[in-house]
Design a protein around this motif. Structure first.
Motif, PDB file in Angstrom:
ATOM      1  N   PRO A   2      53.150  32.288  56.639  1.00 61.28           N
ATOM      2  CA  PRO A   2      51.807  32.114  56.105  1.00 61.28           C
ATOM      3  C   PRO A   2      51.700  32.721  54.704  1.00 61.28           C
ATOM      4  N   ASP A   3      50.769  32.205  53.920  1.00 65.96           N
ATOM      5  CA  ASP A   3      50.506  32.755  52.596  1.00 65.96           C
ATOM      6  C   ASP A   3      49.579  33.957  52.753  1.00 65.96           C
ATOM      7  N   VAL A   4      50.086  35.122  52.455  1.00 66.78           N
ATOM      8  CA  VAL A   4      49.319  36.347  52.660  1.00 66.78           C
ATOM      9  C   VAL A   4      49.576  37.338  51.531  1.00 66.78           C
ATOM     10  N   PRO A  24      54.511  34.035  44.275  1.00 67.45           N
ATOM     11  CA  PRO A  24      54.726  34.749  43.017  1.00 67.45           C
ATOM     12  C   PRO A  24      53.448  35.173  42.301  1.00 67.45           C
ATOM     13  N   VAL A  25      52.368  34.390  42.444  1.00 67.72           N
ATOM     14  CA  VAL A  25      51.111  34.719  41.766  1.00 67.72           C
ATOM     15  C   VAL A  25      49.971  34.701  42.782  1.00 67.72           C
ATOM     16  N   ALA A  26      49.195  35.778  42.780  1.00 68.14           N
ATOM     17  CA  ALA A  26      48.014  35.856  43.646  1.00 68.14           C
ATOM     18  C   ALA A  26      46.892  36.530  42.865  1.00 68.14           C
ATOM     19  N   TYR A  27      45.670  36.085  43.102  1.00 64.38           N
ATOM     20  CA  TYR A  27      44.488  36.668  42.484  1.00 64.38           C
ATOM     21  C   TYR A  27      43.782  37.497  43.550  1.00 64.38           C
ATOM     22  N   VAL A  28      43.528  38.772  43.238  1.00 65.39           N
ATOM     23  CA  VAL A  28      42.989  39.702  44.238  1.00 65.39           C
ATOM     24  C   VAL A  28      41.766  40.408  43.673  1.00 65.39           C
ATOM     25  N   GLY A  58      36.060  55.443  51.621  1.00 61.67           N
ATOM     26  CA  GLY A  58      35.384  54.463  52.450  1.00 61.67           C
ATOM     27  C   GLY A  58      36.285  53.324  52.850  1.00 61.67           C
ATOM     28  N   THR A  59      35.658  52.238  53.265  1.00 63.48           N
ATOM     29  CA  THR A  59      36.344  51.034  53.704  1.00 63.48           C
ATOM     30  C   THR A  59      36.232  49.992  52.599  1.00 63.48           C
ATOM     31  N   TYR A  60      37.295  49.223  52.400  1.00 64.68           N
ATOM     32  CA  TYR A  60      37.329  48.225  51.334  1.00 64.68           C
ATOM     33  C   TYR A  60      37.660  46.856  51.881  1.00 64.68           C
ATOM     34  N   ILE A  61      37.189  45.865  51.161  1.00 62.68           N
ATOM     35  CA  ILE A  61      37.468  44.474  51.483  1.00 62.68           C
ATOM     36  C   ILE A  61      38.287  43.905  50.329  1.00 62.68           C
ATOM     37  N   PHE A  62      39.405  43.257  50.659  1.00 63.19           N
ATOM     38  CA  PHE A  62      40.244  42.617  49.655  1.00 63.19           C
ATOM     39  C   PHE A  62      40.189  41.118  49.879  1.00 63.19           C
ATOM     40  N   ARG A  63      39.818  40.379  48.833  1.00 57.02           N
ATOM     41  CA  ARG A  63      39.822  38.914  48.885  1.00 57.02           C
ATOM     42  C   ARG A  63      40.934  38.437  47.981  1.00 57.02           C
ATOM     43  N   TYR A  64      41.661  37.443  48.412  1.00 60.48           N
ATOM     44  CA  TYR A  64      42.736  36.929  47.578  1.00 60.48           C
ATOM     45  C   TYR A  64      42.823  35.414  47.708  1.00 60.48           C
ATOM     46  N   HIS A  65      43.403  34.810  46.681  1.00 66.25           N
ATOM     47  CA  HIS A  65      43.713  33.388  46.747  1.00 66.25           C
ATOM     48  C   HIS A  65      44.913  33.103  45.842  1.00 66.25           C
ATOM     49  N   PHE A  66      45.498  31.978  46.061  1.00 67.90           N
ATOM     50  CA  PHE A  66      46.654  31.537  45.296  1.00 67.90           C
ATOM     51  C   PHE A  66      46.253  30.309  44.496  1.00 67.90           C
ATOM     52  N   GLY A  67      46.894  30.080  43.375  1.00 69.13           N
ATOM     53  CA  GLY A  67      46.589  28.901  42.564  1.00 69.13           C
ATOM     54  C   GLY A  67      45.685  29.254  41.402  1.00 69.13           C
ATOM     55  N   ASP A  68      44.875  28.273  40.987  1.00 70.42           N
ATOM     56  CA  ASP A  68      43.993  28.463  39.841  1.00 70.42           C
ATOM     57  C   ASP A  68      42.914  29.474  40.162  1.00 70.42           C
TER      58      ASP A  68
END
Length: 69
Positions: A2-4, A24-28, A58-68
């Motif tokens: 999976p892409d993670v 290779p590239v992820a936006y976080v 505290g607690t954190y939320i990380f959002r990520y996506h791949f591509g543009d």
């Protein structure tokens, strides 16, 4: 596979965490629990050391996506 984006250590215990991308590239983006953005970054070589020393405890939320953006 999976892409993670993995975050280690989790839970964090020091001033730095490592983000490891399956691509290779992820936006976080990192947010606090109330939704305020704390940091935005690009993982460009599969791994990134993030300094979290200035983040409030505290607690954190990380959002990520791949591509543009």
């Amino acid at each position: 596979n999976p892409d993670v984006v993995r975050i280690v250590p989790n839970p964090g215990s020091g001033d730095f965490i490592t983000l490891i991308s399956s691509k290779p590239v992820a936006y976080v983006k990192a947010y606090d629990i109330s939704g305020h953005e704390l940091q935005s970054l690009i993982i460009s070589n599969g791994e990134y050391q993030m300094n979290v020393a200035t983040f409030p405890k505290g607690t954190y939320i990380f959002r990520y996506h791949f591509g543009d953006h």
